[in-house]
Scaffold this motif. Structure first.
Motif, PDB file in Angstrom:
ATOM      1  N   PHE A  63       0.960  33.033  38.751  1.00 37.71           N
ATOM      2  CA  PHE A  63       2.314  32.714  38.323  1.00 37.71           C
ATOM      3  C   PHE A  63       2.427  31.194  38.150  1.00 37.71           C
ATOM      4  N   CYS A  64       3.169  30.769  37.148  1.00 36.77           N
ATOM      5  CA  CYS A  64       3.390  29.344  36.874  1.00 36.77           C
ATOM      6  C   CYS A  64       4.813  28.968  37.277  1.00 36.77           C
ATOM      7  N   LEU A  65       4.934  28.041  38.202  1.00 36.46           N
ATOM      8  CA  LEU A  65       6.242  27.535  38.594  1.00 36.46           C
ATOM      9  C   LEU A  65       6.497  26.213  37.874  1.00 36.46           C
ATOM     10  N   HIS A  66       7.534  26.182  37.048  1.00 33.54           N
ATOM     11  CA  HIS A  66       7.901  24.984  36.290  1.00 33.54           C
ATOM     12  C   HIS A  66       9.125  24.340  36.930  1.00 33.54           C
ATOM     13  N   PHE A  67       9.123  23.020  36.961  1.00 30.61           N
ATOM     14  CA  PHE A  67      10.320  22.282  37.358  1.00 30.61           C
ATOM     15  C   PHE A  67      10.408  21.052  36.471  1.00 30.61           C
ATOM     16  N   GLU A  68      11.549  20.848  35.815  1.00 33.17           N
ATOM     17  CA  GLU A  68      11.630  19.772  34.842  1.00 33.17           C
ATOM     18  C   GLU A  68      13.062  19.295  34.603  1.00 33.17           C
ATOM     19  N   ALA A  69      13.150  18.180  33.921  1.00 31.87           N
ATOM     20  CA  ALA A  69      14.435  17.611  33.516  1.00 31.87           C
ATOM     21  C   ALA A  69      14.521  17.627  31.999  1.00 31.87           C
ATOM     22  N   PHE A  70      15.702  17.913  31.485  1.00 27.93           N
ATOM     23  CA  PHE A  70      15.888  17.862  30.036  1.00 27.93           C
ATOM     24  C   PHE A  70      17.379  17.725  29.747  1.00 27.93           C
ATOM     25  N   GLN A  71      17.679  17.444  28.518  1.00 25.89           N
ATOM     26  CA  GLN A  71      19.059  17.247  28.088  1.00 25.89           C
ATOM     27  C   GLN A  71      19.626  18.562  27.569  1.00 25.89           C
ATOM     28  N   MET A  72      20.751  19.002  28.122  1.00 29.68           N
ATOM     29  CA  MET A  72      21.428  20.206  27.633  1.00 29.68           C
ATOM     30  C   MET A  72      22.747  19.753  27.011  1.00 29.68           C
ATOM     31  N   GLY A  73      22.754  19.645  25.695  1.00 34.30           N
ATOM     32  CA  GLY A  73      23.900  19.051  25.029  1.00 34.30           C
ATOM     33  C   GLY A  73      23.949  17.576  25.365  1.00 34.30           C
ATOM     34  N   MET A  74      25.054  17.130  25.952  1.00 29.95           N
ATOM     35  CA  MET A  74      25.186  15.731  26.359  1.00 29.95           C
ATOM     36  C   MET A  74      24.855  15.522  27.834  1.00 29.95           C
ATOM     37  N   ALA A  75      24.641  16.624  28.553  1.00 28.28           N
ATOM     38  CA  ALA A  75      24.452  16.521  29.996  1.00 28.28           C
ATOM     39  C   ALA A  75      22.994  16.724  30.394  1.00 28.28           C
ATOM     40  N   PRO A  76      22.452  15.849  31.222  1.00 26.43           N
ATOM     41  CA  PRO A  76      21.098  16.059  31.754  1.00 26.43           C
ATOM     42  C   PRO A  76      21.125  17.117  32.849  1.00 26.43           C
ATOM     43  N   VAL A  77      20.139  17.988  32.858  1.00 26.90           N
ATOM     44  CA  VAL A  77      20.049  19.035  33.875  1.00 26.90           C
ATOM     45  C   VAL A  77      18.616  19.115  34.385  1.00 26.90           C
ATOM     46  N   TYR A  78      18.467  19.809  35.518  1.00 30.98           N
ATOM     47  CA  TYR A  78      17.159  20.082  36.095  1.00 30.98           C
ATOM     48  C   TYR A  78      17.024  21.592  36.176  1.00 30.98           C
ATOM     49  N   MET A  79      15.812  22.067  35.978  1.00 32.87           N
ATOM     50  CA  MET A  79      15.625  23.517  35.922  1.00 32.87           C
ATOM     51  C   MET A  79      14.293  23.900  36.538  1.00 32.87           C
ATOM     52  N   ALA A  80      14.307  24.991  37.296  1.00 30.84           N
ATOM     53  CA  ALA A  80      13.093  25.580  37.856  1.00 30.84           C
ATOM     54  C   ALA A  80      13.022  27.033  37.388  1.00 30.84           C
ATOM     55  N   PHE A  81      11.844  27.462  36.979  1.00 29.19           N
ATOM     56  CA  PHE A  81      11.676  28.854  36.553  1.00 29.19           C
ATOM     57  C   PHE A  81      10.224  29.269  36.699  1.00 29.19           C
ATOM     58  N   LEU A  82      10.010  30.575  36.749  1.00 37.55           N
ATOM     59  CA  LEU A  82       8.691  31.144  36.990  1.00 37.55           C
ATOM     60  C   LEU A  82       8.224  31.920  35.764  1.00 37.55           C
ATOM     61  N   ARG A  83       6.951  31.761  35.437  1.00 38.98           N
ATOM     62  CA  ARG A  83       6.342  32.530  34.344  1.00 38.98           C
ATOM     63  C   ARG A  83       5.123  33.279  34.883  1.00 38.98           C
ATOM     64  N   PHE A  84       4.916  34.463  34.331  1.00 41.10           N
ATOM     65  CA  PHE A  84       3.811  35.324  34.750  1.00 41.10           C
ATOM     66  C   PHE A  84       2.647  35.164  33.785  1.00 41.10           C
ATOM     67  N   MET A  85       1.451  34.985  34.331  1.00 43.34           N
ATOM     68  CA  MET A  85       0.275  34.835  33.481  1.00 43.34           C
ATOM     69  C   MET A  85      -0.289  36.217  33.141  1.00 43.34           C
ATOM     70  N   GLY A  86       0.327  36.831  32.151  1.00 40.49           N
ATOM     71  CA  GLY A  86      -0.034  38.165  31.701  1.00 40.49           C
ATOM     72  C   GLY A  86       1.038  38.661  30.752  1.00 40.49           C
ATOM     73  N   ASP A  87       0.965  39.929  30.380  1.00 39.14           N
ATOM     74  CA  ASP A  87       1.919  40.488  29.430  1.00 39.14           C
ATOM     75  C   ASP A  87       3.252  40.843  30.091  1.00 39.14           C
ATOM     76  N   ASP A  88       4.258  41.038  29.249  1.00 37.34           N
ATOM     77  CA  ASP A  88       5.612  41.308  29.715  1.00 37.34           C
ATOM     78  C   ASP A  88       5.694  42.600  30.519  1.00 37.34           C
ATOM     79  N   SER A  89       4.910  43.611  30.135  1.00 36.91           N
ATOM     80  CA  SER A  89       4.952  44.885  30.853  1.00 36.91           C
ATOM     81  C   SER A  89       4.522  44.713  32.307  1.00 36.91           C
ATOM     82  N   GLU A  90       3.585  43.798  32.564  1.00 35.80           N
ATOM     83  CA  GLU A  90       3.150  43.509  33.929  1.00 35.80           C
ATOM     84  C   GLU A  90       4.151  42.611  34.648  1.00 35.80           C
ATOM     85  N   ALA A  91       4.720  41.657  33.913  1.00 35.10           N
ATOM     86  CA  ALA A  91       5.679  40.713  34.516  1.00 35.10           C
ATOM     87  C   ALA A  91       6.868  41.444  35.116  1.00 35.10           C
ATOM     88  N   LYS A  92       7.282  42.530  34.488  1.00 36.09           N
ATOM     89  CA  LYS A  92       8.459  43.269  34.950  1.00 36.09           C
ATOM     90  C   LYS A  92       8.235  43.986  36.273  1.00 36.09           C
TER      91      LYS A  92
END
Length: 306
Positions: free
Chosen positions: A209-238
């Motif tokens: 699994f890949c854990l991402h944490f990053e900063a980016f601009q959402m419209g005019m406001a800067p935000v921080y976001m963390a999310f997880l991605r599965f290294m495989g197909d969607d059927s397995e991720a579910k």
């Protein structure tokens, strides 16, 4: 001079950019196809030789041809996109192409069956010629793109290949276990870069699994976001779920969801806000102190659904 034809000036060859009008997908790159390994198989089980492959290969873009297949008065064939690109001038004999369809070759192709181009990666499907592209677009054995979002990385491969690539080339941290506790520090929280702060790979339940944490601009406001991605197909991720939590000063923000497959691009997941999104003011409040430095502790857990 061929009947009905007229000479035209010599034209240059063009790269492989033809589209298949029927399948509405880009044709496969022939670099994945090994002529010496596979021939074409007819519906009656007749194995043909490599010359058949050459008959169906466009001489300009080198991709397999699909209807409409065009030919010049001398019988040289090419695909529709390349016919337009060479300005209706045959690249083989320099005669005008006109609008002659090679119906015999189109019908012949319809009678053939071919192996999936991802055969070397584990797919053993034998497919009708005109179904091959659609299958390959969704084949579960097709290579994955590198999930690292901090650079324009063009590496593709199976999961073991990408794991080694992330570790060796991107210097990504690798951890075993289904829980995590990360502390993120940024000296200047007003500086928001549209790039990954951190990517960490976790191995649990025999998957990655890949854990991402990053900063980016959402419209005019800067935000921080963390999310997880599965290294495989969607059927397995579910089959998995995860939760994330961040907080301080008696307050906390939580998120629970299903990891997204790396088949979905990093940008697609990020822009969908499918993860723990933290507004900058709240992130600074969690950081405490004089609000001049960002300090966030993100904890989480991955589990397998019953």
């Amino acid at each position: 001079m061929a009947p009905g034809g007229s000479a035209c000036k010599e034209v240059e060859s063009y790269p492989a950019v033809a589209d298949y009008a029927i399948a509405t997908t880009k044709p496969e790159s022939n670099s994945m196809t090994t002529k010496s390994s596979f021939g074409f198989v007819g519906k009656h089980g007749i194995q043909s030789n490599n010359g058949v492959y050459e008959l169906l290969e466009c001489p300009v873009c080198k991709n397999l041809m699909y209807p409409p297949i065009h030919q010049c008065p001398n019988g040289h064939t090419l695909c529709l996109n390349c016919k337009n690109r060479v300005h209706n001038c045959c690249p083989s004999c320099q005669y005008d192409l006109g609008n002659i369809r090679c119906l015999a070759l189109e019908r012949f192709a319809e009678s053939l069956e071919l192996p999936c181009k991802y055969h070397s990666l584990g797919c053993h499907e034998i497919l009708p010629y005109y179904s091959k592209l659609k299958h390959e677009q969704h084949c579960r054995f097709r290579p994955y793109n590198c999930p690292y979002a901090g650079s324009d990385c063009s590496i593709t491969g199976d999961i073991p290949t990408l794991i080694a690539h992330l570790k060796d080339d991107h210097k990504v941290d690798m951890h075993d276990g289904c829980t995590f506790n990360h502390r993120y520090v940024k000296l200047n929280p007003h500086e928001v870069e549209n790039a990954t702060w951190m990517l960490t790979v976790f191995k649990c339940f025999g998957k990655q699994f890949c854990l991402h944490f990053e900063a980016f601009q959402m419209g005019m406001a800067p935000v921080y976001m963390a999310f997880l991605r599965f290294m495989g197909d969607d059927s397995e991720a579910k089959k998995f779920s995860y939760c994330l939590e961040v907080g301080a000063n008696g307050r906390k923000l939580t998120w629970q969801g299903i990891p997204r497959s790396i088949r979905d691009s990093h940008r697609k997941v990020r822009d969908s806000q499918d993860g723990l999104v933290i507004q900058r003011n709240l992130a600074l409040y969690f950081s405490g102190g004089d609000r001049q430095e960002l300090k966030l502790r993100v904890t989480g857990r991955i589990w397998k659904e019953a």
